[in-house]
Structures are given as structure tokens and as C-alpha cells.
Design a protein around this motif. Structure first.
Motif, PDB file in Angstrom:
ATOM      1  N   SER A  28       0.831  -1.209   0.000  1.00  0.00           N
ATOM      2  CA  SER A  28       0.000   0.000   0.000  1.00  0.00           C
ATOM      3  C   SER A  28       0.864   1.258   0.000  1.00  0.00           C
ATOM      4  O   SER A  28       0.510   2.254  -0.627  1.00  0.00           O
ATOM      5  CB  SER A  28      -0.955  -0.003   1.195  1.00  0.00           C
ATOM      6  OG  SER A  28      -0.254   0.127   2.407  1.00  0.00           O
ATOM      7  N   THR A  29       2.011   1.220   0.680  1.00  0.00           N
ATOM      8  CA  THR A  29       2.914   2.366   0.669  1.00  0.00           C
ATOM      9  C   THR A  29       3.451   2.627  -0.735  1.00  0.00           C
ATOM     10  O   THR A  29       3.501   3.776  -1.191  1.00  0.00           O
ATOM     11  CB  THR A  29       4.088   2.122   1.635  1.00  0.00           C
ATOM     12  OG1 THR A  29       3.564   1.892   2.946  1.00  0.00           O
ATOM     13  CG2 THR A  29       5.039   3.301   1.658  1.00  0.00           C
ATOM     14  N   ILE A  31       2.011   1.786  -3.578  1.00  0.00           N
ATOM     15  CA  ILE A  31       0.901   2.256  -4.415  1.00  0.00           C
ATOM     16  C   ILE A  31       0.619   3.738  -4.150  1.00  0.00           C
ATOM     17  O   ILE A  31       0.445   4.519  -5.089  1.00  0.00           O
ATOM     18  CB  ILE A  31      -0.351   1.391  -4.199  1.00  0.00           C
ATOM     19  CG1 ILE A  31      -0.113   0.001  -4.802  1.00  0.00           C
ATOM     20  CG2 ILE A  31      -1.584   2.042  -4.810  1.00  0.00           C
ATOM     21  CD1 ILE A  31      -1.169  -1.016  -4.454  1.00  0.00           C
ATOM     22  N   TYR A  32       0.588   4.155  -2.880  1.00  0.00           N
ATOM     23  CA  TYR A  32       0.348   5.567  -2.575  1.00  0.00           C
ATOM     24  C   TYR A  32       1.471   6.443  -3.114  1.00  0.00           C
ATOM     25  O   TYR A  32       1.228   7.545  -3.616  1.00  0.00           O
ATOM     26  CB  TYR A  32       0.194   5.786  -1.055  1.00  0.00           C
ATOM     27  CG  TYR A  32      -1.205   5.566  -0.581  1.00  0.00           C
ATOM     28  CD1 TYR A  32      -2.176   6.550  -0.763  1.00  0.00           C
ATOM     29  CD2 TYR A  32      -1.582   4.390   0.040  1.00  0.00           C
ATOM     30  CE1 TYR A  32      -3.473   6.369  -0.338  1.00  0.00           C
ATOM     31  CE2 TYR A  32      -2.870   4.184   0.474  1.00  0.00           C
ATOM     32  CZ  TYR A  32      -3.810   5.184   0.287  1.00  0.00           C
ATOM     33  OH  TYR A  32      -5.093   4.990   0.711  1.00  0.00           O
ATOM     34  N   PHE A  33       2.715   5.969  -3.043  1.00  0.00           N
ATOM     35  CA  PHE A  33       3.832   6.728  -3.599  1.00  0.00           C
ATOM     36  C   PHE A  33       3.687   6.852  -5.108  1.00  0.00           C
ATOM     37  O   PHE A  33       3.886   7.933  -5.677  1.00  0.00           O
ATOM     38  CB  PHE A  33       5.154   6.037  -3.238  1.00  0.00           C
ATOM     39  CG  PHE A  33       6.356   6.741  -3.777  1.00  0.00           C
ATOM     40  CD1 PHE A  33       6.822   7.899  -3.190  1.00  0.00           C
ATOM     41  CD2 PHE A  33       7.020   6.245  -4.889  1.00  0.00           C
ATOM     42  CE1 PHE A  33       7.934   8.562  -3.692  1.00  0.00           C
ATOM     43  CE2 PHE A  33       8.130   6.896  -5.404  1.00  0.00           C
ATOM     44  CZ  PHE A  33       8.588   8.054  -4.803  1.00  0.00           C
ATOM     45  N   TRP A  34       3.328   5.756  -5.783  1.00  0.00           N
ATOM     46  CA  TRP A  34       3.153   5.750  -7.233  1.00  0.00           C
ATOM     47  C   TRP A  34       2.053   6.726  -7.652  1.00  0.00           C
ATOM     48  O   TRP A  34       2.225   7.518  -8.590  1.00  0.00           O
ATOM     49  CB  TRP A  34       2.854   4.334  -7.690  1.00  0.00           C
ATOM     50  CG  TRP A  34       2.617   4.158  -9.152  1.00  0.00           C
ATOM     51  CD1 TRP A  34       3.361   4.637 -10.187  1.00  0.00           C
ATOM     52  CD2 TRP A  34       1.535   3.453  -9.754  1.00  0.00           C
ATOM     53  NE1 TRP A  34       2.819   4.256 -11.391  1.00  0.00           N
ATOM     54  CE2 TRP A  34       1.691   3.531 -11.147  1.00  0.00           C
ATOM     55  CE3 TRP A  34       0.457   2.746  -9.243  1.00  0.00           C
ATOM     56  CZ2 TRP A  34       0.810   2.943 -12.026  1.00  0.00           C
ATOM     57  CZ3 TRP A  34      -0.426   2.159 -10.127  1.00  0.00           C
ATOM     58  CH2 TRP A  34      -0.241   2.261 -11.498  1.00  0.00           C
ATOM     59  N   ILE A  35       0.908   6.697  -6.973  1.00  0.00           N
ATOM     60  CA  ILE A  35      -0.198   7.608  -7.291  1.00  0.00           C
ATOM     61  C   ILE A  35       0.230   9.058  -7.046  1.00  0.00           C
ATOM     62  O   ILE A  35      -0.117   9.954  -7.824  1.00  0.00           O
ATOM     63  CB  ILE A  35      -1.449   7.260  -6.454  1.00  0.00           C
ATOM     64  CG1 ILE A  35      -1.951   5.868  -6.800  1.00  0.00           C
ATOM     65  CG2 ILE A  35      -2.542   8.299  -6.636  1.00  0.00           C
ATOM     66  CD1 ILE A  35      -2.403   5.696  -8.229  1.00  0.00           C
ATOM     67  N   GLY A  36       0.982   9.302  -5.996  1.00  0.00           N
ATOM     68  CA  GLY A  36       1.472  10.656  -5.728  1.00  0.00           C
ATOM     69  C   GLY A  36       2.389  11.157  -6.825  1.00  0.00           C
ATOM     70  O   GLY A  36       2.327  12.324  -7.217  1.00  0.00           O
ATOM     71  N   SER A  39       0.285  12.042  -9.815  1.00  0.00           N
ATOM     72  CA  SER A  39      -0.432  13.290  -9.590  1.00  0.00           C
ATOM     73  C   SER A  39       0.479  14.499  -9.755  1.00  0.00           C
ATOM     74  O   SER A  39       0.034  15.554 -10.206  1.00  0.00           O
ATOM     75  CB  SER A  39      -1.042  13.281  -8.194  1.00  0.00           C
ATOM     76  OG  SER A  39      -1.725  14.473  -7.946  1.00  0.00           O
TER      77      SER A  39
END
Length: 95
Positions: A28-29, A31-36, A39
Motif C-alpha cells: 500500500s505504501t 501504491i500511494y507513492f506511485w499515485i502521488g 499526480s
């Protein structure tokens, strides 16, 4: 990870659940880094419908405030909104 606490009498099972929970947290970490990062590369535009700033992640996107379909590609102006336009594969009919 919490499920592992129910198996304290069985260290192997407890360790397995703890490792699965740890791997889920790491995933999950990432994935959140990738989405950030995605963005941060997005193009910021002003929606013509609600006049609020929004970000576009592909050739077509929807306004995050009013869901107005948006595009920066002049070839897609006036066409039906379809997320498939963001795909790199060409459709069979040549659109």
C-alpha cells in the motif's frame, strides 16, 4: 497482522500472518507513492463548466468537481467521452 495475535500458541502460523500483514503495508505504501508521483506530473487545467482548477492524467479525463469530460487533444473534441482514449493500444476501427 492482527489475525496473527489469535494464533500466539502456534508461532509458525502467527509469523505467517504477521509477514502477510507487513507485505500488505509495504504494497500500500508503494501504491500511494506511485499515485502521488502520477499526480505530480498531471497537467493542471481550468474546467470550462465550473471554472475550478483540476488535473488531467491522460488524453481524456473528467473534472474532479463537476465530472465534466475534458480533453487536451483537438482530435477528440466533440467525441463521446471514453476512458479507452487513454489506452496506448489503437482500436480496430482506426479511431
Amino acid at each position: 497482522m492482527y489475525v496473527g495475535l489469535f494464533f500466539q500458541a502456534h508461532p509458525l502460523v502467527m509469523t505467517l500472518f504477521m509477514l502477510l500483514g507487513f507485505l500488505a503495508i509495504i504494497a500500500s505504501t508503494v501504491i500511494y507513492f506511485w499515485i502521488g508521483m502520477l499526480s505530480s506530473k498531471a497537467v493542471q487545467v481550468t474546467c470550462p463548466e465550473c471554472n475550478k482548477p483540476t488535473k488531467m492524467l491522460g488524453r481524456v479525463d473528467a473534472c474532479m468537481h463537476c465530472n465534466e469530460p475534458l480533453t487536451l487533444d483537438p482530435d477528440l473534441e466533440g467525441k463521446e467521452f471514453d476512458q479507452a482514449y487513454n489506452s496506448k493500444k489503437k482500436s480496430k476501427d482506426g479511431e
